[in-house]
Design a protein around this motif. Structure first.
Motif, short mmCIF file in Angstrom:
data_model
loop_
_atom_site.label_atom_id
_atom_site.label_comp_id
_atom_site.label_asym_id
_atom_site.label_seq_id
_atom_site.Cartn_x
_atom_site.Cartn_y
_atom_site.Cartn_z
N LEU A 1 -0.15 -4.87 -9.77
CA LEU A 1 1.25 -5.86 -9.93
C LEU A 1 1.67 -5.81 -11.09
N ILE A 2 2.81 -5.52 -11.55
CA ILE A 2 3.23 -5.42 -12.97
C ILE A 2 4.61 -6.07 -13.06
N GLU A 3 4.74 -6.88 -14.12
CA GLU A 3 6.12 -7.51 -14.41
C GLU A 3 6.61 -7.15 -15.43
N MET B 1 11.38 -8.18 -13.12
CA MET B 1 11.10 -7.22 -12.28
C MET B 1 9.82 -7.09 -11.76
N ARG B 2 9.42 -7.21 -10.42
CA ARG B 2 8.02 -7.37 -9.99
C ARG B 2 7.82 -5.73 -9.39
N ILE B 3 7.07 -5.14 -9.90
CA ILE B 3 6.63 -3.72 -9.33
C ILE B 3 5.34 -3.89 -8.79
N LEU B 4 5.03 -3.28 -7.42
CA LEU B 4 3.60 -3.02 -6.95
C LEU B 4 3.65 -1.40 -6.99
N HIS B 5 2.71 -1.05 -7.63
CA HIS B 5 2.26 0.29 -8.05
C HIS B 5 1.09 0.81 -7.16
N THR B 6 1.13 1.84 -6.34
CA THR B 6 -0.14 2.43 -5.76
C THR B 6 0.33 3.89 -5.88
N SER B 7 -0.78 4.63 -5.34
CA SER B 7 -0.58 6.13 -5.40
C SER B 7 -1.81 6.79 -4.74
N ASP B 8 -1.95 7.87 -4.41
CA ASP B 8 -3.26 8.69 -3.62
C ASP B 8 -3.42 8.34 -2.69
N TRP B 9 -2.65 8.03 -1.44
CA TRP B 9 -2.90 7.48 -0.27
C TRP B 9 -3.70 8.34 0.64
N HIS B 10 -3.47 9.82 0.28
CA HIS B 10 -3.92 10.81 1.03
C HIS B 10 -4.32 10.47 2.66
N LEU B 11 -3.13 10.06 3.34
CA LEU B 11 -3.26 10.08 4.69
C LEU B 11 -3.63 11.23 5.40
N PHE C 1 -3.59 -0.57 5.75
CA PHE C 1 -2.26 -1.05 5.36
C PHE C 1 -1.94 -2.28 6.52
N GLU C 2 -2.43 -2.12 7.60
CA GLU C 2 -2.07 -3.63 8.28
C GLU C 2 -2.76 -4.63 7.98
N SER C 3 -4.02 -4.59 7.61
CA SER C 3 -4.77 -6.01 7.14
C SER C 3 -4.98 -6.35 5.81
N GLU C 4 -4.60 -5.23 4.73
CA GLU C 4 -4.60 -5.68 3.27
C GLU C 4 -3.16 -5.26 2.88
N PHE C 5 -2.74 -4.15 2.81
CA PHE C 5 -1.47 -3.75 2.12
C PHE C 5 -0.24 -4.55 2.24
N PHE C 6 0.13 -4.76 3.55
CA PHE C 6 1.22 -5.26 4.10
C PHE C 6 1.11 -6.89 3.96
N PRO C 7 0.20 -7.36 4.36
CA PRO C 7 -0.01 -8.98 4.05
C PRO C 7 0.14 -9.24 2.49
N LEU C 8 -0.25 -8.41 1.54
CA LEU C 8 -0.12 -8.52 0.10
C LEU C 8 1.46 -8.35 -0.18
N ILE C 9 2.17 -7.29 0.26
CA ILE C 9 3.69 -7.34 0.40
C ILE C 9 4.53 -8.54 0.61
N LYS C 10 3.82 -8.95 1.91
CA LYS C 10 4.40 -10.25 2.51
C LYS C 10 4.39 -11.32 1.38
N ASP C 11 3.25 -11.51 0.64
CA ASP C 11 2.78 -12.57 -0.14
C ASP C 11 3.49 -12.46 -1.48
N VAL C 12 3.50 -11.26 -2.00
CA VAL C 12 4.11 -11.40 -3.58
C VAL C 12 5.51 -10.92 -3.52
N LYS C 13 6.10 -10.15 -2.37
CA LYS C 13 7.34 -10.01 -2.43
C LYS C 13 7.74 -9.17 -3.58
N PRO C 14 7.25 -8.10 -4.04
CA PRO C 14 7.92 -7.22 -5.06
C PRO C 14 9.29 -6.78 -5.23
#
Ligand SMILES: [Mn+2]
Length: 395
Positions: free
Chosen positions: A261-263, A1-11, A28-41
């Protein structure tokens, strides 16, 4: 199980006079989502403090909507719990959002029945999702959700004055009656013992000292993915805090920010990596004398200046803004000395009105420069004064 863990965005957070919404969108556009696309948790966990304020403005809500929309498009199951900065305004559409795999959690229903997530490889993991609640809300929540068990089992929460730890103990005791399903992951938004605070964690909802909850209460859980503490940390080999995804204070300017990123495999963490995200805004603390700083190359980072000068500078903020357009905070390193040096030459109202222009200038010069003006400077002053007087006569 690949988990991406984040918190405290404070939008929607404001940083001094600056609104951070566009910086957050960029993150989110240039860092977070490219990472998600890359690691596919298999799952994304957001452990509270999604928004910065319980009544977010339109712009912040739009940013949140944008992020939800992109998460939905990626088709990755996402669990978001409320933090102490959030309110149920954030979870208004939770029933609709569940249908696209976005779980917004604002009560104890997903603690009572854990959320079962199946990975692409077919492994099951049970997520116990516990949103932030104050002592009264939590007590009431436990009483409602475990009404049936309350009649039959020991109660730790009968006494008048309970602590958060008592309530968690009660909760886990009830969960254990029905057996905690394994592998068990606990998601929460509070401070575990030995946790390190940055000082930004408090909010209008927290009064006084914050309680540190003993980790022993959660011994049946294999992994804890937590929010609330703003600095990344890992405690007792199983409690993970991701911290904020970008710095939100000058003190945090040099601290690495990112996501975990936790497995997880058969109740064990088999791989962990803290992936740094690069902040779209630079935060800098600059220390030095005014005359050095004013010669710096132009810099549009968010800047705090600490002046090392020992005597007061005239309009330092306005003047330094020509070099640092985003100068947000300015202070003297030795504030006490500055105040006392200014006080030595400070005049009473009576004295002030008894002095002529030249005497006032001498006094002012001494306050700023800590010495008497030179004779050539005095000559210059007299020339200007004469010119000024002539000009004002003409008016
Ligand atoms: Mn927070």
């Amino acid at each position: 199980m690949r988990i991406l863990h984040t918190s405290d965005w404070h939008l929607g957070k404001n940083f001094y006079s600056k609104k951070l919404t566009s910086a957050q969108l960029k993150l989110f556009e240039s860092e977070f989502f490219p990472l998600i696309k890359d690691v596919k948790p298999d799952v994304v966990i957001v452990s509270g403090d999604i928004m910065d304020k319980p009544n977010p403005d339109y712009e912040s809500q739009q940013l949140f909507k944008e992020i939800l929309y992109k998460l939905g498009q990626e088709g990755i199951l996402t669990i978001l719990i409320l933090g102490n900065h959030d309110s149920k305004r954030v979870t208004l559409y939770k029933e609709f959002l569940q249908s696209v795999g976005l779980f917004l959690i604002d009560d104890l229903s997903w603690v009572k029945t854990p959320l079962k997530v199946t990975s692409k490889k077919g492994e099951n993991v049970y997520f116990y999702c516990m949103p932030y609640m104050d002592i009264y809300e939590l007590r009431e929540g436990i009483n409602t959700f475990w009404k049936d068990l309350k009649r039959r089992l020991t109660l730790f929460t009968n006494k008048e004055e309970v602590e958060l730890s008592d309530l968690f103990k009660q909760l886990v005791y009830f969960l254990n009656y029905e057996k905690v399903k394994k592998p068990a992951v606990f998601i929460g938004h509070f401070a575990i013992e030995k946790g390190e605070f940055t000082g930004e964690e408090s909010s209008i909802k927290t009064i006084g000292m914050e309680e540190l909850v003993p980790v022993g209460i959660f011994k049946d859980f294999d992994l804890m993915l937590m929010g609330h503490l703003h600095r990344v940390q890992k405690l007792f080999n199983k409690v993970y805090y991701s911290g904020t995804p970008m710095p939100y204070s000058f003190e945090e300017a040099e601290v690495k920010k990112g996501v975990w990123l936790i497995e997880l495999k058969c109740e064990k963490v088999t791989k962990e990596e803290f992936v740094p995200l690069s902040s779209p805004v630079r935060f800098k603390v600059l220390k030095g004398k005014f005359n050095e700083l004013i010669r710096f190359p132009k810099d549009d980072s968010y800047i705090k200046v600490v002046l090392e000068d020992e005597t007061p500078i005239l309009h330092p903020f306005e003047r330094l803004r020509s070099v640092f357009p985003n100068l947000l905070v300015l202070e003297y390193e030795n504030q006490d000395k500055i105040v006392s040096s200014a006080q030595v030459t400070q005049l009473s109202t009576e004295e002030f009105f008894s002095l002529n222009e030249e005497e006032l200038f001498k006094n002012f010069y001494f306050t700023v420069e800590n010495k008497a003006p030179s004779s050539s400077l005095l000559d210059l002053f007299r020339d200007y004064l004469e010119e000024f007087k002539k000009a004002s006569l003409k008016l």
